[in-house]
Design a protein around this motif. Structure first.
Motif, PDB file in Angstrom:
ATOM      1  N   SER A  38       7.203 -15.075  -3.071  1.00  0.00           N
ATOM      2  CA  SER A  38       8.367 -15.134  -2.129  1.00  0.00           C
ATOM      3  C   SER A  38       7.995 -13.613  -1.028  1.00  0.00           C
ATOM      4  O   SER A  38       8.459 -13.844   0.410  1.00  0.00           O
ATOM      5  CB  SER A  38       9.326 -15.121  -2.627  1.00  0.00           C
ATOM      6  OG  SER A  38       9.151 -14.399  -3.444  1.00  0.00           O
ATOM      7  N   LEU A  39       7.388 -12.713  -1.233  1.00  0.00           N
ATOM      8  CA  LEU A  39       7.428 -11.013  -0.408  1.00  0.00           C
ATOM      9  C   LEU A  39       6.484 -11.184   0.262  1.00  0.00           C
ATOM     10  O   LEU A  39       6.583 -10.567   1.062  1.00  0.00           O
ATOM     11  CB  LEU A  39       7.923 -10.026  -1.100  1.00  0.00           C
ATOM     12  CG  LEU A  39       9.735 -10.597  -2.036  1.00  0.00           C
ATOM     13  CD1 LEU A  39       9.991  -9.073  -2.817  1.00  0.00           C
ATOM     14  CD2 LEU A  39      10.608 -10.435  -1.066  1.00  0.00           C
ATOM     15  N   HIS A  40       5.375 -11.554   0.007  1.00  0.00           N
ATOM     16  CA  HIS A  40       3.627 -11.379   0.372  1.00  0.00           C
ATOM     17  C   HIS A  40       2.956 -12.384   0.846  1.00  0.00           C
ATOM     18  O   HIS A  40       2.362 -12.601   2.009  1.00  0.00           O
ATOM     19  CB  HIS A  40       3.234 -10.620  -0.749  1.00  0.00           C
ATOM     20  CG  HIS A  40       1.869 -10.273   0.415  1.00  0.00           C
ATOM     21  ND1 HIS A  40       1.635  -9.738   0.344  1.00  0.00           N
ATOM     22  CD2 HIS A  40       0.880 -11.078  -1.145  1.00  0.00           C
ATOM     23  CE1 HIS A  40      -0.118  -9.199   0.992  1.00  0.00           C
ATOM     24  NE2 HIS A  40      -0.586 -10.179   0.047  1.00  0.00           N
ATOM     25  N   LEU A  41       2.815 -13.868   0.003  1.00  0.00           N
ATOM     26  CA  LEU A  41       1.235 -14.622   0.552  1.00  0.00           C
ATOM     27  C   LEU A  41       2.061 -15.928   1.177  1.00  0.00           C
ATOM     28  O   LEU A  41       1.305 -16.357   2.002  1.00  0.00           O
ATOM     29  CB  LEU A  41       0.909 -15.325  -0.771  1.00  0.00           C
ATOM     30  CG  LEU A  41       0.217 -14.529  -1.829  1.00  0.00           C
ATOM     31  CD1 LEU A  41      -0.332 -15.455  -2.380  1.00  0.00           C
ATOM     32  CD2 LEU A  41      -1.009 -14.120  -0.760  1.00  0.00           C
ATOM     33  N   PHE A  42       3.774 -16.460   1.307  1.00  0.00           N
ATOM     34  CA  PHE A  42       4.863 -16.870   1.768  1.00  0.00           C
ATOM     35  C   PHE A  42       4.048 -16.271   3.705  1.00  0.00           C
ATOM     36  O   PHE A  42       3.710 -17.228   4.128  1.00  0.00           O
ATOM     37  CB  PHE A  42       5.018 -17.532   1.414  1.00  0.00           C
ATOM     38  CG  PHE A  42       5.478 -18.057  -0.039  1.00  0.00           C
ATOM     39  CD1 PHE A  42       4.908 -19.040  -0.490  1.00  0.00           C
ATOM     40  CD2 PHE A  42       6.076 -17.994  -0.860  1.00  0.00           C
ATOM     41  CE1 PHE A  42       4.446 -19.534  -1.147  1.00  0.00           C
ATOM     42  CE2 PHE A  42       6.592 -19.513  -2.091  1.00  0.00           C
ATOM     43  CZ  PHE A  42       5.643 -20.038  -2.260  1.00  0.00           C
ATOM     44  N   ARG A  43       4.800 -14.954   3.439  1.00  0.00           N
ATOM     45  CA  ARG A  43       4.697 -14.977   5.135  1.00  0.00           C
ATOM     46  C   ARG A  43       3.048 -14.681   5.581  1.00  0.00           C
ATOM     47  O   ARG A  43       2.915 -15.149   6.733  1.00  0.00           O
ATOM     48  CB  ARG A  43       4.846 -13.239   4.646  1.00  0.00           C
ATOM     49  CG  ARG A  43       7.180 -13.216   4.668  1.00  0.00           C
ATOM     50  CD  ARG A  43       7.148 -12.035   4.355  1.00  0.00           C
ATOM     51  NE  ARG A  43       8.583 -11.860   3.786  1.00  0.00           N
ATOM     52  CZ  ARG A  43       9.251 -11.090   3.390  1.00  0.00           C
ATOM     53  NH1 ARG A  43       8.711  -9.368   3.642  1.00  0.00           N
ATOM     54  NH2 ARG A  43      10.189 -10.999   2.719  1.00  0.00           N
ATOM     55  N   GLU A  44       1.631 -13.940   4.325  1.00  0.00           N
ATOM     56  CA  GLU A  44       0.661 -13.766   4.996  1.00  0.00           C
ATOM     57  C   GLU A  44       0.448 -15.405   5.447  1.00  0.00           C
ATOM     58  O   GLU A  44      -0.397 -15.254   6.440  1.00  0.00           O
ATOM     59  CB  GLU A  44      -0.009 -13.450   4.182  1.00  0.00           C
ATOM     60  CG  GLU A  44      -1.386 -13.235   4.332  1.00  0.00           C
ATOM     61  CD  GLU A  44      -2.184 -12.309   3.265  1.00  0.00           C
ATOM     62  OE1 GLU A  44      -3.497 -12.975   3.196  1.00  0.00           O
ATOM     63  OE2 GLU A  44      -1.689 -11.472   2.326  1.00  0.00           O
ATOM     64  N   ALA A  59       3.022 -22.889  -3.131  1.00  0.00           N
ATOM     65  CA  ALA A  59       1.941 -21.758  -3.812  1.00  0.00           C
ATOM     66  C   ALA A  59       0.488 -22.515  -4.204  1.00  0.00           C
ATOM     67  O   ALA A  59      -0.326 -22.007  -3.814  1.00  0.00           O
ATOM     68  CB  ALA A  59       2.576 -21.150  -5.350  1.00  0.00           C
ATOM     69  N   ALA A  60       1.193 -23.926  -4.517  1.00  0.00           N
ATOM     70  CA  ALA A  60      -0.153 -24.803  -4.408  1.00  0.00           C
ATOM     71  C   ALA A  60      -1.068 -24.850  -3.081  1.00  0.00           C
ATOM     72  O   ALA A  60      -2.050 -25.123  -2.695  1.00  0.00           O
ATOM     73  CB  ALA A  60       0.153 -26.119  -4.802  1.00  0.00           C
ATOM     74  N   VAL A  61       0.195 -24.940  -2.344  1.00  0.00           N
ATOM     75  CA  VAL A  61      -0.226 -25.865  -0.858  1.00  0.00           C
ATOM     76  C   VAL A  61      -1.575 -24.016  -0.395  1.00  0.00           C
ATOM     77  O   VAL A  61      -2.954 -24.154   0.299  1.00  0.00           O
ATOM     78  CB  VAL A  61       0.170 -25.600   0.129  1.00  0.00           C
ATOM     79  CG1 VAL A  61       0.406 -25.794   1.756  1.00  0.00           C
ATOM     80  CG2 VAL A  61       0.631 -26.965  -0.325  1.00  0.00           C
ATOM     81  N   VAL A  62      -0.766 -22.755  -0.248  1.00  0.00           N
ATOM     82  CA  VAL A  62      -0.946 -21.194  -0.257  1.00  0.00           C
ATOM     83  C   VAL A  62      -2.405 -21.764  -0.720  1.00  0.00           C
ATOM     84  O   VAL A  62      -3.892 -20.909  -0.424  1.00  0.00           O
ATOM     85  CB  VAL A  62      -0.071 -20.909  -0.492  1.00  0.00           C
ATOM     86  CG1 VAL A  62      -0.608 -19.196  -0.720  1.00  0.00           C
ATOM     87  CG2 VAL A  62       0.537 -20.256   0.763  1.00  0.00           C
ATOM     88  N   GLY A  63      -2.441 -21.864  -2.229  1.00  0.00           N
ATOM     89  CA  GLY A  63      -3.461 -21.874  -2.683  1.00  0.00           C
ATOM     90  C   GLY A  63      -5.150 -22.835  -2.319  1.00  0.00           C
ATOM     91  O   GLY A  63      -5.782 -22.209  -2.191  1.00  0.00           O
TER      92      GLY A  63
END
Length: 181
Positions: A38-44, A59-63
Motif C-alpha cells: 500500500s505504501l510502496h509497490l502500488f504507487r511504484e 498485489a497479484a497484478v503488480v506481481g
C-alpha cells in the motif's frame, strides 16, 4: 529457423513462468506486510487496489507486472546461450533444466532473504523514518529484504543456468571427440 523458433518459445515461456512466480511471490509477501504494497509497490506500479476489488488481487497484478520483464531478460539470456547447441533438439533438451535452475535459485535466494531479514534488521537497526511512518516497520523491512535477495537470485540463477548450458555443450563436445578417435 527451428533454433530461432526455439529461442522465441524460450523467451515467451520465461515471461509466463516469471509472471506466475511474481503472482505467487507477491501473495506470500503481501501476507507478511500489506503496508509494503500500500505504501510502496502500488504507487511504484501505479496500481489502484479499488480497480481490482481488493488489495490482494492488486498485489497479484503488480506481481505479474513486476516480474514478466525479468522473465524477458532471463529468456533472452538463456536463448542466446542456447545458440551454442548445434540443433534445436539439443536446445529443447537443456532448456527446461536451465529454466528450473533459474527458478530454484530465485526461490532459494528469496527464502534466504526471509531467513536473514531479522539478522539484517539487527545489524542495520530500524530506520527512524520507518518507525514513525509505519505501523509494522519490521515486516516492511523483511519484505524489502526478500525482494532484494530475490532479484539477486534471478541474476545468479541466470549465471548458473548459463554455466549449466556451457557445461552440457562441453560434455557433448568431449563425447563427440572420444567417438572420433
Amino acid at each position: 529457423m527451428r533454433r530461432f523458433g526455439g529461442c522465441i518459445s524460450t523467451i515467451l515461456l520465461c515471461c509466463v513462468i516469471a509472471g506466475i512466480y511474481g503472482i505467487l511471490y507477491n501473495q506470500f509477501t503481501y501476507t507478511i506486510s500489506p503496508e509494503y504494497y500500500s505504501l510502496h509497490l502500488f504507487r511504484e506500479y501505479n496500481t489502484d487496489p479499488a480497480e481490482y476489488g481488493s488489495e490482494r488481487l492488486a498485489a497479484a497484478v503488480v506481481g505479474f507486472k513486476s516480474s514478466w520483464g525479468t522473465g524477458l531478460l532471463i529468456g533472452c539470456g538463456l536463448s542466446l546461450t542456447c545458440f551454442i547447441f548445434d540443433s534445436s533438439q539439443e536446445m529443447r533438451k537443456y532448456r527446461w533444466p536451465a529454466i528450473l535452475i533459474v527458478l530454484a535459485t530465485t526461490a532459494l535466494m528469496g527464502f534466504a532473504g526471509y531467513s536473514l531479514s531479522d539478522a539484517e534488521l539487527e545489524q542495520q537497526g530500524v530506520d527512524r523514518y520507518l518507525v514513525n511512518e509505519l505501523a509494522n516497520p519490521v515486516e516492511y523491512i523483511n519484505v524489502r529484504t526478500i525482494d532484494r535477495y530475490s532479484a539477486v537470485g534471478a541474476c545468479l540463477g541466470l549465471l548458473l543456468a548459463s554455466s549449466f548450458l556451457f557445461t552440457q555443450k562441453a560434455k557433448a563436445n568431449l563425447l563427440l571427440a572420444k567417438f572420433a578417435t
